[in-house]
Design a protein around this motif. Structure first.
Motif, PDB file in Angstrom:
ATOM      1  N   ILE A 290      51.633  10.895  62.987  1.00 48.12           N
ATOM      2  CA  ILE A 290      51.620  10.566  64.415  1.00 48.12           C
ATOM      3  C   ILE A 290      52.192  11.731  65.215  1.00 48.12           C
ATOM      4  O   ILE A 290      51.672  12.091  66.273  1.00 48.12           O
ATOM      5  CB  ILE A 290      52.417   9.271  64.671  1.00 48.12           C
ATOM      6  CG1 ILE A 290      51.619   8.069  64.199  1.00 48.12           C
ATOM      7  CG2 ILE A 290      52.740   9.114  66.144  1.00 48.12           C
ATOM      8  CD1 ILE A 290      52.364   6.773  64.257  1.00 48.12           C
ATOM      9  N   LEU A 291      53.242  12.349  64.689  1.00 50.71           N
ATOM     10  CA  LEU A 291      53.864  13.476  65.397  1.00 50.71           C
ATOM     11  C   LEU A 291      52.870  14.593  65.651  1.00 50.71           C
ATOM     12  O   LEU A 291      52.857  15.202  66.715  1.00 50.71           O
ATOM     13  CB  LEU A 291      55.031  14.023  64.573  1.00 50.71           C
ATOM     14  CG  LEU A 291      56.378  13.340  64.749  1.00 50.71           C
ATOM     15  CD1 LEU A 291      57.375  13.917  63.772  1.00 50.71           C
ATOM     16  CD2 LEU A 291      56.868  13.538  66.168  1.00 50.71           C
ATOM     17  N   LEU A 292      52.016  14.863  64.647  1.00 52.31           N
ATOM     18  CA  LEU A 292      51.155  16.043  64.728  1.00 52.31           C
ATOM     19  C   LEU A 292      49.738  15.707  65.166  1.00 52.31           C
ATOM     20  O   LEU A 292      48.854  16.537  65.060  1.00 52.31           O
ATOM     21  CB  LEU A 292      51.101  16.728  63.354  1.00 52.31           C
ATOM     22  CG  LEU A 292      52.446  17.179  62.815  1.00 52.31           C
ATOM     23  CD1 LEU A 292      52.310  17.653  61.387  1.00 52.31           C
ATOM     24  CD2 LEU A 292      53.018  18.277  63.694  1.00 52.31           C
ATOM     25  N   GLN A 293      49.504  14.499  65.653  1.00 51.13           N
ATOM     26  CA  GLN A 293      48.126  14.065  65.867  1.00 51.13           C
ATOM     27  C   GLN A 293      47.498  14.726  67.094  1.00 51.13           C
ATOM     28  O   GLN A 293      48.153  14.972  68.098  1.00 51.13           O
ATOM     29  CB  GLN A 293      48.083  12.542  66.011  1.00 51.13           C
ATOM     30  CG  GLN A 293      46.745  11.941  65.748  1.00 51.13           C
ATOM     31  CD  GLN A 293      46.049  12.534  64.544  1.00 51.13           C
ATOM     32  OE1 GLN A 293      45.089  13.256  64.695  1.00 51.13           O
ATOM     33  NE2 GLN A 293      46.535  12.256  63.342  1.00 51.13           N
ATOM     34  N   LYS A 294      46.177  15.025  66.960  1.00 52.31           N
ATOM     35  CA  LYS A 294      45.474  15.653  68.072  1.00 52.31           C
ATOM     36  C   LYS A 294      44.428  14.744  68.687  1.00 52.31           C
ATOM     37  O   LYS A 294      43.923  15.000  69.755  1.00 52.31           O
ATOM     38  CB  LYS A 294      44.778  16.927  67.593  1.00 52.31           C
ATOM     39  CG  LYS A 294      45.714  18.063  67.293  1.00 52.31           C
ATOM     40  CD  LYS A 294      44.922  19.356  67.205  1.00 52.31           C
ATOM     41  CE  LYS A 294      45.701  20.434  66.492  1.00 52.31           C
ATOM     42  NZ  LYS A 294      45.797  20.200  65.027  1.00 52.31           N
ATOM     43  N   ARG A 295      44.043  13.674  67.981  1.00 56.96           N
ATOM     44  CA  ARG A 295      42.954  12.828  68.469  1.00 56.96           C
ATOM     45  C   ARG A 295      43.458  11.415  68.720  1.00 56.96           C
ATOM     46  O   ARG A 295      44.188  10.854  67.921  1.00 56.96           O
ATOM     47  CB  ARG A 295      41.811  12.803  67.459  1.00 56.96           C
ATOM     48  CG  ARG A 295      41.210  14.159  67.312  1.00 56.96           C
ATOM     49  CD  ARG A 295      40.122  14.202  66.284  1.00 56.96           C
ATOM     50  NE  ARG A 295      39.707  15.574  66.099  1.00 56.96           N
ATOM     51  CZ  ARG A 295      38.902  16.228  66.929  1.00 56.96           C
ATOM     52  NH1 ARG A 295      38.394  15.601  67.967  1.00 56.96           N
ATOM     53  NH2 ARG A 295      38.589  17.478  66.714  1.00 56.96           N
ATOM     54  N   ILE A 296      42.973  10.845  69.815  1.00 54.97           N
ATOM     55  CA  ILE A 296      43.590   9.589  70.274  1.00 54.97           C
ATOM     56  C   ILE A 296      43.311   8.424  69.329  1.00 54.97           C
ATOM     57  O   ILE A 296      44.204   7.651  69.001  1.00 54.97           O
ATOM     58  CB  ILE A 296      43.153   9.276  71.729  1.00 54.97           C
ATOM     59  CG1 ILE A 296      43.828   7.999  72.207  1.00 54.97           C
ATOM     60  CG2 ILE A 296      41.663   9.182  71.904  1.00 54.97           C
ATOM     61  CD1 ILE A 296      43.772   7.828  73.696  1.00 54.97           C
ATOM     62  N   LYS A 297      42.070   8.331  68.819  1.00 56.58           N
ATOM     63  CA  LYS A 297      41.797   7.180  67.962  1.00 56.58           C
ATOM     64  C   LYS A 297      42.472   7.315  66.604  1.00 56.58           C
ATOM     65  O   LYS A 297      42.880   6.329  65.999  1.00 56.58           O
ATOM     66  CB  LYS A 297      40.281   6.976  67.800  1.00 56.58           C
ATOM     67  CG  LYS A 297      39.675   6.253  68.999  1.00 56.58           C
ATOM     68  CD  LYS A 297      38.198   6.054  68.863  1.00 56.58           C
ATOM     69  CE  LYS A 297      37.854   4.809  68.091  1.00 56.58           C
ATOM     70  NZ  LYS A 297      36.398   4.608  67.983  1.00 56.58           N
ATOM     71  N   ARG A 298      42.609   8.562  66.138  1.00 56.41           N
ATOM     72  CA  ARG A 298      43.338   8.755  64.883  1.00 56.41           C
ATOM     73  C   ARG A 298      44.816   8.431  65.069  1.00 56.41           C
ATOM     74  O   ARG A 298      45.471   7.919  64.163  1.00 56.41           O
ATOM     75  CB  ARG A 298      43.178  10.188  64.380  1.00 56.41           C
ATOM     76  CG  ARG A 298      41.834  10.484  63.804  1.00 56.41           C
ATOM     77  CD  ARG A 298      41.761  11.902  63.286  1.00 56.41           C
ATOM     78  NE  ARG A 298      42.227  12.013  61.919  1.00 56.41           N
ATOM     79  CZ  ARG A 298      41.462  11.758  60.857  1.00 56.41           C
ATOM     80  NH1 ARG A 298      40.229  11.366  61.015  1.00 56.41           N
ATOM     81  NH2 ARG A 298      41.938  11.878  59.646  1.00 56.41           N
ATOM     82  N   LEU A 299      45.327   8.741  66.268  1.00 56.73           N
ATOM     83  CA  LEU A 299      46.719   8.403  66.569  1.00 56.73           C
ATOM     84  C   LEU A 299      46.929   6.899  66.394  1.00 56.73           C
ATOM     85  O   LEU A 299      47.880   6.450  65.744  1.00 56.73           O
ATOM     86  CB  LEU A 299      47.043   8.826  67.999  1.00 56.73           C
ATOM     87  CG  LEU A 299      48.441   8.509  68.492  1.00 56.73           C
ATOM     88  CD1 LEU A 299      49.429   9.487  67.909  1.00 56.73           C
ATOM     89  CD2 LEU A 299      48.514   8.552  70.002  1.00 56.73           C
ATOM     90  N   LEU A 300      45.999   6.133  66.969  1.00 53.35           N
ATOM     91  CA  LEU A 300      46.125   4.677  66.869  1.00 53.35           C
ATOM     92  C   LEU A 300      45.949   4.206  65.428  1.00 53.35           C
ATOM     93  O   LEU A 300      46.595   3.258  64.993  1.00 53.35           O
ATOM     94  CB  LEU A 300      45.091   4.002  67.771  1.00 53.35           C
ATOM     95  CG  LEU A 300      45.274   4.268  69.267  1.00 53.35           C
ATOM     96  CD1 LEU A 300      44.184   3.595  70.055  1.00 53.35           C
ATOM     97  CD2 LEU A 300      46.627   3.788  69.721  1.00 53.35           C
ATOM     98  N   ALA A 301      45.071   4.897  64.681  1.00 50.30           N
ATOM     99  CA  ALA A 301      44.865   4.510  63.286  1.00 50.30           C
ATOM    100  C   ALA A 301      46.148   4.699  62.485  1.00 50.30           C
ATOM    101  O   ALA A 301      46.554   3.826  61.715  1.00 50.30           O
ATOM    102  CB  ALA A 301      43.733   5.325  62.678  1.00 50.30           C
ATOM    103  N   TYR A 302      46.805   5.849  62.686  1.00 46.32           N
ATOM    104  CA  TYR A 302      48.064   6.069  61.962  1.00 46.32           C
ATOM    105  C   TYR A 302      49.124   5.087  62.423  1.00 46.32           C
ATOM    106  O   TYR A 302      49.977   4.657  61.636  1.00 46.32           O
ATOM    107  CB  TYR A 302      48.536   7.514  62.120  1.00 46.32           C
ATOM    108  CG  TYR A 302      47.853   8.439  61.153  1.00 46.32           C
ATOM    109  CD1 TYR A 302      48.120   8.355  59.802  1.00 46.32           C
ATOM    110  CD2 TYR A 302      46.925   9.379  61.572  1.00 46.32           C
ATOM    111  CE1 TYR A 302      47.481   9.170  58.897  1.00 46.32           C
ATOM    112  CE2 TYR A 302      46.272  10.203  60.682  1.00 46.32           C
ATOM    113  CZ  TYR A 302      46.566  10.094  59.341  1.00 46.32           C
ATOM    114  OH  TYR A 302      45.927  10.898  58.440  1.00 46.32           O
ATOM    115  N   SER A 303      49.059   4.724  63.697  1.00 50.91           N
ATOM    116  CA  SER A 303      49.995   3.714  64.178  1.00 50.91           C
ATOM    117  C   SER A 303      49.765   2.377  63.462  1.00 50.91           C
ATOM    118  O   SER A 303      50.714   1.622  63.226  1.00 50.91           O
ATOM    119  CB  SER A 303      49.859   3.590  65.689  1.00 50.91           C
ATOM    120  OG  SER A 303      50.309   2.367  66.128  1.00 50.91           O
ATOM    121  N   SER A 304      48.501   2.101  63.085  1.00 47.81           N
ATOM    122  CA  SER A 304      48.247   0.878  62.310  1.00 47.81           C
ATOM    123  C   SER A 304      48.943   0.931  60.962  1.00 47.81           C
ATOM    124  O   SER A 304      49.506  -0.066  60.507  1.00 47.81           O
ATOM    125  CB  SER A 304      46.756   0.691  62.062  1.00 47.81           C
ATOM    126  OG  SER A 304      46.093   0.507  63.266  1.00 47.81           O
TER     127      SER A 304
END
Lengths: 485, 212
Positions: A290-304
């Protein structure tokens, strides 16, 4: 009877999708159908006498009702959000109208397979149901048929199939334990639980390990999570919300069923330690990404992955932690779907998903921007939103048991993730909007899908509704091994 | 006694699948393995007098020996893929790894699981070895179709386990699993076509657009 209504509506809707003439009408019928399913599930939950056993095929107790309820809520929200989303996709030439109808058919098949999982009594059929959810959603992940989505779909089906094979191995070993203990040869959960004390301890322990690894893959537990960010970010957005909101939870449901038997047989500490181990690993890994994320949907996926980690840690801590974990399942389903809707609206408008590039969302789309701000605080665990309270319950449970290290670690990781999510999202929310993006408002159905979930997030945050509280408390009794509820 | 012969030959076929270099040979290996699974199931059905197992045996013969291998061969012929499997590990090293896996599953069975029956221990070790070998094929072979075959090998191992240890799963479950397996193979096949159309190859190690 209501049960069959809940199951048959998705089937009927998926047949209708092939014959519908007008796409907009189809979307509305779809949403109305799922609204009726949700109300039916609600009505079923408050009126029917549990547990309900139908021909030894379906077995519904409070735990099943809880999961059915969560599934129908997210499915309804996703159906509502789909109307405009699919329409825009068709009018912008992204997909053809025939394919849009195919989308509604698959959408309903997917929701049918998810509803099947908590209803069936047989643990083998639970496996079949979960495998069906994979098969139904693969085409939805690879829906746009471009290089990235096909790659994501391939990884999704392969990794989940392998994972679920280990779950089947665990199920077979369970079955072996049951059949050698001199019991009737059965995999029906309610027939095994009363006798779980006489099962062979060693065999059950090994079986549960395979179950946890197998269904854990599907639930997105690290380190078996590698399919999840790809699939969730590449899937068509309303489906991303369903994947993240409830698909992961159906796998957790399967784990819970086996957990009850294992706990009865070998005591709670065995499963608890495993849960905490996987939960903490998930939290740590998701935190880094999450810290290093560049894409919004991947951010949410890692948040899952993070939230599944929290749920599983809560299950490991026991006591109030179990309550928190179940409540968190509900809260995460509502909040994460909400966030995916927000992200989908932004990505659709800007036609890119890079967090470094998108600017000025609040300016360009005021409604969606405000929703994203609220969702950003909700998902990262701020009061008065519901996720704050379920996380609080889990942490309280940890601290009161004197497990300071684990609770402190969770708290620290949550703080880092909070900062990271707020940082990433505020970058896209504020600032000046680019020239070529013009200001626009969302349609009514989209707004309604946001507001519906927002109400749920706020209401549960202020006070858990009596109805929901009752189901969760009854589910807790089932988790403790009092199966007749 | 005949069961031992079947079990040993199924292990040998599994080893054979690890050392082959070409796709048609791999699929034939899978067909042979499924056929042995059919024989074992049929003999169990006969000796244990379980009528349901006969239906399972027939389904194995129909689906796993005839339908699925033909389907896979059809795909590989249609997309005219390079028949070499593209090995990450050469056959010699592969067989060493799989022998180690066999030893590990033997250790796991006899140290961790505590069966009273020798025969049961042997079959459990064997099926665990087949499942792990399937996983090995999925990871260390490059083509998309080989991943499907690896998945099917793992499933074969589980069917063998269910038949030999529990005399088959409950009937409805067994049928649904067959259906699931069949649908999943078809869907995987469709995706192989799509990968081939989009990427003009089916090397899964080159599918690496999504990272981070």
């Amino acid at each position: 009877m209501i049960l069959f209504y809940i199951l048959s509506v998705p089937v009927i809707l998926s047949v209708i999708s092939f014959f519908a003439k007008n796409l907009k009408t189809l979307g509305r019928i779809n949403a109305a159908g799922h609204l009726s399913v949700m109300l039916a599930a609600f009505y079923f939950a408050i009126t029917s006498k549990l547990p309900l056993n139908l021909f030894n095929l379906f077995y519904i107790d409070a735990l099943s009702v809880f999961f059915i309820f969560v599934i129908t809520i997210v499915t309804f929200a996703a159906a509502l959000f789909s109307i405009d989303y699919i329409n825009k996709d068709v009018s912008s030439g992204n997909i053809k109208e025939k394919k849009a109808k195919f989308y509604y058919a698959l959408f309903n098949f997917f929701s049918f397979s998810m509803l099947l999982v908590p209803m069936v009594s047989n643990l083998g059929m639970v496996w079949v149901g979960i495998e069906l959810t994979t098969l139904a959603s693969t085409f939805l992940v690879g829906f746009y048929n471009n290089k990235t989505s096909i790659e994501a779909a391939w990884k999704y089906i392969i990794i989940c199939s392998v994972g679920i094979i280990f779950a089947l191995l665990g199920t077979i070993i369970f079955y072996y334990a049951v059949s050698t203990a001199g019991l009737a040869k059965t995999l029906n959960w309610h027939q095994i639980v009363p006798f779980s004390k006489i099962l062979d301890v060693n065999t059950v322990k090994i079986a549960f390990l395979f179950i946890l690894v197998g269904y854990g893959t599907k639930a997105g537990l690290a380190p078996m999570h590698t399919w999840l960010p790809d699939a969730h970010s590449q899937a068509i957005s309303p489906v991303s919300a369903m994947l993240s909101g409830v698909l992961l939870k159906t796998a957790i449901y399967a784990i819970l069923r086996f957990m009850v038997i294992t706990n009865n047989c070998v005591g709670t500490s065995y499963t608890a330690n495993l849960f905490i181990l996987f939960g903490i690993i998930s939290l740590i890994i998701s935190c880094g990404f999450i810290l290093l994320q560049k894409r919004i949907k991947r951010l949410l996926a890692y948040s899952s992955i993070e939230h599944v980690g929290i749920i599983v840690t809560g299950l490991g801590l026991g006591g109030l932690g179990w309550y928190g974990a179940l409540l968190h399942i509900f809260n995460h389903a509502a909040t994460k779907s909400f966030m995916f809707f927000g992200a989908a609206t932004v990505v659709k408008k800007y036609k890119k998903d890079n967090l470094n590039v998108i600017k000025g969302v609040l300016n360009a789309m005021p409604f969606c921007g405000v929703m994203l701000i609220l969702g950003m605080f909700a998902i990262s665990g701020m009061p008065p939103f519901s996720i704050f309270f379920s996380e609080l319950f889990i942490l309280i449970s940890g601290f009161t048991q004197g497990r300071y290290f684990i609770s402190g670690l969770v708290l620290g990781l949550l703080a880092v993730i909070f900062a990271a999510i707020v940082y990433h999202l505020s970058r896209i929310l504020f600032g000046k909007k680019p020239q070529e993006i013009d200001k626009s408002a969302e349609t009514l159905s989209t707004k309604l899908s946001f507001l519906f979930l927002l109400v749920l997030m706020c209401v549960v945050g202020i006070k858990v509704p009596i109805f929901l509280n009752k189901i969760i408390l009854a589910s807790l009794e089932i988790l403790k091994g009092n199966y007749g509820l | 006694m005949h069961n031992y012969i079947f079990l040993i030959s199924i292990l040998l076929v599994t080893y054979y699948m690890v050392i082959v270099k070409r796709l048609p040979a791999l699929i034939s290996g899978f067909r042979l393995q499924s056929f042995l699974l059919f024989l074992i199931t049929a003999s169990f059905a006969f000796y244990e007098k379980e009528a349901a197992l006969y239906i399972v045996a027939v389904l194995i013969l129909f689906l796993k020996v005839i339908l699925i291998p033909n389907f896979l061969k059809g795909i590989s012929r249609k997309i005219q893929v390079n028949e070499n499997l593209g090995l990450f590990l050469n056959p010699q090293l592969s067989i060493v790894v799989v022998l180690i896996l066999t030893y590990l599953s033997y250790l796991f069975t006899f140290k961790v699981m505590t069966f009273t029956d020798k025969m049961q221990s042997a079959t459990f070790a064997l099926t665990l070895c087949i499942v792990l070998t399937g996983l090995f094929i999925m990871i260390f072979r490059l083509k998309a179709i080989t991943q499907i075959v690896g998945l099917l090998v793992m499933e074969n191992g589980l069917f063998l386990l269910a038949v030999t240890m529990c005399k088959g799963m409950p009937f409805l479950v067994e049928m649904s699993i067959f259906l699931d397996v069949f649908i999943s193979v078809i869907i995987l096949g469709i995706f192989v076509y799509r990968i081939n159309a989009l990427f003009t190859h089916i090397d899964v190690n080159k599918l690496s657009n999504l990272r981070g």
